[in-house]
Design a protein around this motif. Structure first.
Motif, PDB file in Angstrom:
ATOM      1  N   TYR A  25      46.242  36.930  54.488  1.00 33.93           N
ATOM      2  CA  TYR A  25      44.813  37.630  54.248  1.00 33.93           C
ATOM      3  C   TYR A  25      44.432  38.204  55.347  1.00 33.93           C
ATOM      4  CZ  TYR A  25      45.026  37.238  49.316  1.00 33.93           C
ATOM      5  OH  TYR A  25      45.338  37.881  48.133  1.00 33.93           O
ATOM      6  N   HIS A  62      38.710  40.063  45.048  1.00 31.98           N
ATOM      7  CA  HIS A  62      39.563  38.574  45.704  1.00 31.98           C
ATOM      8  C   HIS A  62      38.273  38.849  46.536  1.00 31.98           C
ATOM      9  CE1 HIS A  62      41.766  35.599  46.015  1.00 31.98           C
ATOM     10  NE2 HIS A  62      42.314  35.273  46.604  1.00 31.98           N
ATOM     11  N   ASP A  81      34.152  40.136  41.368  1.00 31.79           N
ATOM     12  CA  ASP A  81      34.866  39.183  40.968  1.00 31.79           C
ATOM     13  C   ASP A  81      34.553  38.423  39.582  1.00 31.79           C
ATOM     14  OD1 ASP A  81      37.942  38.709  42.589  1.00 31.79           O
ATOM     15  OD2 ASP A  81      37.352  37.280  41.324  1.00 31.79           O
ATOM     16  N   ASP A 107      32.900  39.040  35.033  1.00 33.88           N
ATOM     17  CA  ASP A 107      34.225  39.128  34.471  1.00 33.88           C
ATOM     18  C   ASP A 107      34.570  40.746  34.535  1.00 33.88           C
ATOM     19  OD1 ASP A 107      36.336  38.125  32.365  1.00 33.88           O
ATOM     20  OD2 ASP A 107      35.807  39.994  31.760  1.00 33.88           O
ATOM     21  N   VAL A 108      36.243  41.334  34.846  1.00 30.93           N
ATOM     22  CA  VAL A 108      35.790  42.333  34.722  1.00 30.93           C
ATOM     23  C   VAL A 108      35.405  43.253  33.463  1.00 30.93           C
ATOM     24  CG1 VAL A 108      38.659  42.987  34.567  1.00 30.93           C
ATOM     25  CG2 VAL A 108      37.541  44.646  35.534  1.00 30.93           C
ATOM     26  N   GLY A 126      43.868  46.351  41.371  1.00 30.22           N
ATOM     27  CA  GLY A 126      45.044  46.712  41.544  1.00 30.22           C
ATOM     28  C   GLY A 126      45.931  45.578  42.065  1.00 30.22           C
TER      29      GLY A 126
END
Ligand SMILES: C[S@@+](CC[C@H](N)C(=O)[O-])C[C@H]1O[C@@H](n2cnc3c(N)ncnc32)[C@H](O)[C@@H]1O
Length: 275
Positions: A25, A62, A81, A107-108, A126
């Motif tokens: 990352y 994330h 996120d 929450d999305v 994505g």
């Protein structure tokens, strides 16, 4: 909270710190080099175009590395996120890099309540996001509700055909073993480990996931009031999706080693909210 959310959140909460510490990352590169961009964002630069001055929201952000990359391209970013540890790492990285990015834990499906309706110029998401959501129609309605009329969705995602393949074979065959279409029943996995290099060991390994067919995704967006403006299928994907059968490329992408033209690995889809 529904059962799937509890399982998935526990899994992500445990993995977020390991991801932030993993070289894959590249958190240290973001801190050391103010011009550094994630490989995911770099890959799509020709399709993203100029995003300077846009108000953007990154769904399922994330630990914020793509979000901060978009901020470095000039957008004012908000990341969403549902994993509190992921949001903490993202907030820390934004502070350490001075990025124009803030992060919200939600929450999305509740994103519009959390960050506001109809005001964003750009929704970005994505790379392992849609598979955690039971309904792509509900997701598409959230996307449309976040955008102002004329605002743009930009999604790069693993191709549903790739998600449908058995990822544990070692004989070179591409075998369709999981659903291609969205189904009510989740695919339930119990798998340790993660997709980045790490020494960490995990105890929360049960996840609930769904595939969504490309036509279902496109149709859900159209029904939610979006106009599809671009759809590109790629012969590479940003992670080692079929272990032992893919080769890592110079740009960090992964491609089938044997006859990669057999498979659409991922796609980038863009859509604009109708007025
Ligand atoms: C593969 S990761 C994110 C991919 C991102 N492109 C990256 O690599 O930085 C998936 C993210 O989705 C988040 N997530 C999963 N289900 C969610 C939900 N229902 N609402 C909000 N976030 C969710 C997880 O917490 C995790 O951070």
């Amino acid at each position: 909270m529904e059962e799937y959310q509890g399982f998935n959140m526990a899994s992500w909460d445990e993995r977020a710190p390991a991801h932030a510490a993993s070289p894959d990352y590249a958190v240290e590169k973001f801190i050391a080099d103010p011009a550094y961009l994630s490989e995911v964002v770099r890959f799509d630069l020709p399709r993203l175009g100029d995003i300077g001055g846009l108000r953007g929201v990154h769904l399922q952000c994330h630990i914020g590395t793509d979000t901060i990359s978009l901020a470095r391209l000039g957008a004012s970013m908000t990341g969403v996120d549902f994993s509190a540890p992921a949001v903490e790492h993202a907030t820390d990285l934004a502070g350490r890099t001075g990025a124009d990015a803030r992060f919200v834990c939600a929450d999305v499906y509740q994103a519009a309540d959390a960050v506001g309706r109809g005001t964003f110029d750009l929704v970005f998401t994505g790379v392992g996001a849609l598979c955690w959501l039971p309904s792509v129609q509900r997701w598409a309605r959230v996307v449309a509700s976040l955008l102002r009329p004329g605002g743009r969705l930009f999604i790069r995602e693993g191709h549903p055909m790739l998600w449908a393949l058995d990822d544990e074979r070692d004989d070179g065959l591409l075998v369709v073993d999981y659903p291609y279409f969205e189904r009510d029943e989740p695919m339930v996995f119990d798998q340790g480990g993660t997709y980045v290099s790490t020494e960490a060991e995990f105890t929360h390994n049960v996840t609930h996931q769904w595939n969504h067919g490309l036509g279902q995704i496109v149709t859900a967006l159209i029904e939610a009031g979006m106009e599809i403006t671009a759809l590109t299928e790629h012969d590479s994907v940003p992670w080692d999706a079929l272990p032992a059968r893919m080769t890592k490329l110079e740009d960090g992408e992964w491609r089938l080693t044997d006859r990669p033209w057999r498979l659409a690995h991922s796609y980038t889809l863009q859509a604009v909210r109708r007025g």
